[in-house]
Design an enzyme around this catalytic site. Sequence first.
Site, PDB file in Angstrom:
ATOM      1  N   ASP A  10       0.875  -1.184   0.000  1.00 52.92           N
ATOM      2  CA  ASP A  10       0.000   0.000   0.000  1.00 52.92           C
ATOM      3  C   ASP A  10       0.912   1.234   0.000  1.00 52.92           C
ATOM      4  OD1 ASP A  10       0.926  -0.382   2.619  1.00 52.92           O
ATOM      5  OD2 ASP A  10      -0.849   0.548   3.510  1.00 52.92           O
ATOM      6  N   ASP A  15       6.998   1.905   2.030  1.00 49.78           N
ATOM      7  CA  ASP A  15       6.856   0.972   0.905  1.00 49.78           C
ATOM      8  C   ASP A  15       7.691   1.445  -0.275  1.00 49.78           C
ATOM      9  OD1 ASP A  15       3.958  -0.585   1.628  1.00 49.78           O
ATOM     10  OD2 ASP A  15       4.097   1.469   2.324  1.00 49.78           O
ATOM     11  N   ASN A  39      -2.671   2.774   3.315  1.00 49.22           N
ATOM     12  CA  ASN A  39      -2.207   4.093   3.734  1.00 49.22           C
ATOM     13  C   ASN A  39      -3.085   5.210   3.180  1.00 49.22           C
ATOM     14  OD1 ASN A  39       0.189   3.854   5.397  1.00 49.22           O
ATOM     15  ND2 ASN A  39       1.197   2.943   3.623  1.00 49.22           N
ATOM     16  N   THR A 128       3.454  -5.890   2.513  1.00 50.98           N
ATOM     17  CA  THR A 128       3.784  -4.791   3.423  1.00 50.98           C
ATOM     18  C   THR A 128       2.602  -3.866   3.677  1.00 50.98           C
ATOM     19  OG1 THR A 128       4.637  -3.448   1.578  1.00 50.98           O
ATOM     20  CG2 THR A 128       6.220  -4.829   2.770  1.00 50.98           C
ATOM     21  N   PHE A 169      -1.036  -0.820  12.246  1.00 51.54           N
ATOM     22  CA  PHE A 169      -1.962  -0.341  11.218  1.00 51.54           C
ATOM     23  C   PHE A 169      -2.397  -1.433  10.246  1.00 51.54           C
ATOM     24  CE2 PHE A 169      -2.816   1.224   6.957  1.00 51.54           C
ATOM     25  CZ  PHE A 169      -3.874   2.085   7.193  1.00 51.54           C
ATOM     26  N   ASN A 170      -1.477  -2.207   9.662  1.00 52.65           N
ATOM     27  CA  ASN A 170      -1.854  -3.142   8.603  1.00 52.65           C
ATOM     28  C   ASN A 170      -2.878  -4.166   9.080  1.00 52.65           C
ATOM     29  OD1 ASN A 170      -0.143  -1.957   6.732  1.00 52.65           O
ATOM     30  ND2 ASN A 170       1.526  -3.400   7.087  1.00 52.65           N
ATOM     31  N   HIS A 242       9.574   0.696   8.358  1.00 58.08           N
ATOM     32  CA  HIS A 242       9.120  -0.673   8.581  1.00 58.08           C
ATOM     33  C   HIS A 242       9.317  -1.608   7.388  1.00 58.08           C
ATOM     34  CE1 HIS A 242       7.157   1.121  12.108  1.00 58.08           C
ATOM     35  NE2 HIS A 242       6.595   1.994  11.288  1.00 58.08           N
ATOM     36  N   ASP A 243       8.744  -1.244   6.250  1.00 54.96           N
ATOM     37  CA  ASP A 243       8.552  -2.216   5.177  1.00 54.96           C
ATOM     38  C   ASP A 243       9.831  -2.741   4.532  1.00 54.96           C
ATOM     39  OD1 ASP A 243       5.870  -1.949   5.683  1.00 54.96           O
ATOM     40  OD2 ASP A 243       5.516  -0.503   4.085  1.00 54.96           O
TER      41      ASP A 243
END
Length: 311
Positions: A10, A15, A39, A128, A169-170, A242-243
Amino acid sequence: MTVRFVLDCDTGSDDAVAIFAGVRHPGLELVAVTTVSGNVAIEHITDNTLRALDLAGADVPVYEGAARPLVRSDLPVPRRVLNKDSDFQKHGLGLPEAVSAKREGHAVEFLRDCFMDEANADLTLVATGPLTNVALALALEPRLASRIPRLVLMGGAHGNGNVTAAAEFNFWADPEAAEAVLSAGIRDVVIVPLDATHSAPLTAADCAAFESTTVGAAAADLVRHRLETDRSAQATAAAPVHDPMCLAYLAHPDLFTEAVEAHVSVETSGARTLGELLVDTRPWRPEPANATVALRASAAVYREFLREALT
């Protein structure tokens, strides 16, 4: 050996850095990208993805996917409310406008066809964003669970969440999809939760080290934006990105310094715990382990991966 993978994402700022790294790292081969609502709205996510790939100079097919969660009409808190006063994901990510276009066909059908193909028996699926596309593909073709050789995903939190005290979140954005995917029986699942990503944050000095190339400079700008807008960065002057950590694990399997084999599930109905990742490590747990959960990562290995990819 080069690790071939499909990225389901996303595309926001982290990402995009993952896309840059997936295209440019010599140990990785990005085969295709599928986009999923998360997102921002799906059309902006697909546009962001195309912008990132174009800047990286990659001719990689992009398939647009789910525009809403698996069973819900919107996020648990609608995006227009959740992002009302936030500049965390800036429009277009500050990248040049895309010149490439998405492919015909839906991401879910692409994922089904791709992983049912014998030629892709070595292909890793990296997710991700919210797991909506993956859940839909598994529902469309249940045999897919035995055909995906490895799923590496960014999501969940064994400790504190970020969108709520319990949830990352994901998983929060589509908890039903996350639960469906984790209970599907995919044989090799690696979860990269907030615990791991927060253990190896990036700093302004890291940004400066990336800037010797065009994609490195773009990645540095995106990380600096996170340093300026991520609440977790305010006290430490370091922000989790993060991703890309999922891709760092593909290239450097020694990335994680602490991990557990556990039975994992996702809360889908709790009033205060919606989207919470439950990690059951009890010796007497009734269900067998269905995932490896990373808890800590080596900051040195993560930075080295990003330097290898971006500079």
